[in-house]
Write a protein that holds these residues in place. Structure first.
Motif, mmCIF file in Angstrom:
data_model
loop_
_atom_site.group_PDB
_atom_site.id
_atom_site.type_symbol
_atom_site.label_atom_id
_atom_site.label_comp_id
_atom_site.label_asym_id
_atom_site.label_seq_id
_atom_site.Cartn_x
_atom_site.Cartn_y
_atom_site.Cartn_z
ATOM 1 N N LEU A 1 0.837 -1.213 0.000
ATOM 2 C CA LEU A 1 0.000 0.000 0.000
ATOM 3 C C LEU A 1 0.869 1.259 0.000
ATOM 4 C CD1 LEU A 1 -2.826 -0.980 2.544
ATOM 5 C CD2 LEU A 1 -2.867 -1.131 0.053
ATOM 6 N N HIS A 2 1.979 1.213 0.753
ATOM 7 C CA HIS A 2 2.902 2.360 0.748
ATOM 8 C C HIS A 2 3.499 2.548 -0.644
ATOM 9 C CE1 HIS A 2 3.012 3.254 5.083
ATOM 10 N NE2 HIS A 2 2.834 1.954 5.250
ATOM 11 N N ASP A 3 3.891 1.431 -1.264
ATOM 12 C CA ASP A 3 4.528 1.519 -2.582
ATOM 13 C C ASP A 3 3.553 2.008 -3.653
ATOM 14 O OD1 ASP A 3 6.829 0.609 -1.436
ATOM 15 O OD2 ASP A 3 6.692 -1.437 -2.199
ATOM 16 N N LEU A 4 2.287 1.605 -3.502
ATOM 17 C CA LEU A 4 1.253 1.987 -4.478
ATOM 18 C C LEU A 4 0.814 3.434 -4.331
ATOM 19 C CD1 LEU A 4 -1.466 -0.820 -4.302
ATOM 20 C CD2 LEU A 4 -0.348 0.029 -6.348
ATOM 21 N N ASN A 5 0.949 3.956 -3.125
ATOM 22 C CA ASN A 5 0.228 5.183 -2.802
ATOM 23 C C ASN A 5 0.541 6.391 -3.690
ATOM 24 O OD1 ASN A 5 -1.900 6.102 -0.986
ATOM 25 N ND2 ASN A 5 -0.367 7.607 -0.358
ATOM 26 N N PRO A 6 1.819 6.670 -3.985
ATOM 27 C CA PRO A 6 2.083 7.852 -4.817
ATOM 28 C C PRO A 6 1.389 7.778 -6.177
ATOM 29 C CG PRO A 6 4.123 7.001 -3.851
ATOM 30 C CD PRO A 6 3.055 6.001 -3.549
ATOM 31 N N LEU A 7 1.344 6.567 -6.751
ATOM 32 C CA LEU A 7 0.701 6.388 -8.060
ATOM 33 C C LEU A 7 -0.786 6.712 -8.006
ATOM 34 C CD1 LEU A 7 1.808 2.967 -9.560
ATOM 35 C CD2 LEU A 7 2.207 5.240 -10.493
ATOM 36 N N LYS B 1 -7.318 1.564 -15.158
ATOM 37 C CA LYS B 1 -5.860 1.520 -15.214
ATOM 38 C C LYS B 1 -5.377 0.274 -14.500
ATOM 39 C CE LYS B 1 -4.159 5.306 -17.092
ATOM 40 N NZ LYS B 1 -3.586 5.125 -18.415
ATOM 41 N N GLY B 2 -4.384 -0.377 -15.064
ATOM 42 C CA GLY B 2 -3.753 -1.482 -14.358
ATOM 43 C C GLY B 2 -2.647 -0.947 -13.462
ATOM 44 N N MET B 3 -2.373 -1.668 -12.390
ATOM 45 C CA MET B 3 -1.217 -1.328 -11.552
ATOM 46 C C MET B 3 -0.316 -2.543 -11.578
ATOM 47 S SD MET B 3 -2.868 0.636 -8.277
ATOM 48 C CE MET B 3 -4.011 -0.658 -7.836
ATOM 49 N N GLU B 4 0.849 -2.355 -12.172
ATOM 50 C CA GLU B 4 1.726 -3.499 -12.405
ATOM 51 C C GLU B 4 2.908 -3.464 -11.456
ATOM 52 O OE1 GLU B 4 2.295 -4.977 -16.688
ATOM 53 O OE2 GLU B 4 4.212 -4.066 -16.120
ATOM 54 N N SER C 1 12.457 -4.506 -9.498
ATOM 55 C CA SER C 1 12.660 -3.135 -9.009
ATOM 56 C C SER C 1 11.801 -2.873 -7.773
ATOM 57 C CB SER C 1 12.300 -2.131 -10.101
ATOM 58 O OG SER C 1 10.905 -2.195 -10.365
ATOM 59 N N LYS C 2 10.852 -3.782 -7.486
ATOM 60 C CA LYS C 2 9.889 -3.614 -6.392
ATOM 61 C C LYS C 2 9.089 -2.324 -6.538
ATOM 62 C CE LYS C 2 11.442 -6.747 -2.923
ATOM 63 N NZ LYS C 2 12.781 -7.288 -3.073
ATOM 64 N N ARG C 3 8.822 -1.949 -7.764
ATOM 65 C CA ARG C 3 8.038 -0.735 -8.002
ATOM 66 C C ARG C 3 6.763 -1.050 -8.744
ATOM 67 N NH1 ARG C 3 10.505 4.066 -7.146
ATOM 68 N NH2 ARG C 3 12.708 3.939 -6.634
#
Ligand code: SAH
Length: 234
Positions: free
Chosen positions: A30-36, A205-208, A213-215
């Motif tokens: 969730l932290h990694d996704l949040n900025p997107l 939108k997809g989130m891949e 890279s763990k991004r």
């Protein structure tokens, strides 16, 4: 009113609440996704000064980031511990334009219909017995012309492999048992819920996730994690 909630799901999030703001912990995705997702929402809503309700807000990762962008945010959830964590975190950050409440989205919709410029409901529908009821309540909460955003996980073999086998068992990004395959939702199903609730479906939108890279990045591929933007006709 019978509650559209699964007590085991709420307890699962309650038990992990103390780890919510650990960027390396169980909620790291969730932290990694949040900025997107924050940028995507902001581009459509233009957050400063807008009233936003974040449904299934948990520990407040998205709620707090939208408040920092200048929106007036209400976060709601039915799991008490994550809400306490969210409240404490907001207090420490000194954010006055951010509030949290333990209330079912259906009850809030009955209490305050058409009161928000935007509704966000992220990574929550796949934990709820009747997702269509949540979608209807979200549609009722938004003002005419306002935006409703959902994100969830698609239901197909690839999503099973990546979101459950990969993320929970191989990469151990998420605790085992975080997700139940049968509760995943196809984009076609979620669109139908949204249209039945009177919303126009504007964008997918997809989130891949790239395990090397763990991004995460936004793509056109909605086969696993995806976002949908809807609008209530003005
Ligand atoms: N939306 C947040 C948290 C996602 S985790 C984010 O994306 O950052 C899923 C959250 O949904 C948990 O906080 C859980 O307590 C909440 N939830 C599950 N069932 C719910 C229900 N029926 N009503 C409200 N919240 C619920």
């Amino acid at each position: 009113m019978s509650m559209n909630a699964d007590p085991q799901e709420l307890a699962k999030f309650g038990d992990l609440a103390h780890k919510w703001w650990d960027p390396e912990g169980e909620f790291r995705p969730l932290h990694d996704l949040n900025p997107l997702r924050l940028d995507w929402i902001d581009a459509q809503v233009r957050l400063p000064g807008k009233r936003v309700v974040d449904v299934g807000c948990g520990g407040g990762i998205l709620s707090e980031s939208m408040a920092r962008r200048g929106a007036e945010v209400l976060g709601v959830d039915l799991s008490v511990k994550p809400l306490r964590v969210a409240q404490l975190h907001a207090m420490e950050a000194g954010l006055a334009n951010l509030a949290y409440r333990e209330v079912a989205v259906e009850a809030l919709a009955a209490e305050a219909p058409a009161s928000f410029d935007a509704v966000t409901c992220m990574e929550m529908l796949e934990h709820v017995p009747e997702p269509a009821s949540v979608v209807r309540a979200c549609a009722a909460l938004v003002k005419p012309g306002g935006w409703v955003f959902f994100s969830t996980i698609n239901r197909n073999a690839k999503a099973f492999l990546l979101a459950i086998v990969g993320a929970e068992h191989l990469l151990k990004m998420l605790p085992k048992g975080t997700h139940e395959y049968a509760r995943f939702l196809r984009p076609s199903e979620l669109s139908r819920f949204a249209r039945d609730a009177g919303l126009d479906v504007v964008e997918f939108k997809g989130m891949e996730f790239n395990p090397l890279s763990k991004r995460y990045r936004l793509t056109a591929d909605t086969s696993v994690n995806y976002l949908i933007a809807c609008r209530r006709p003005g």
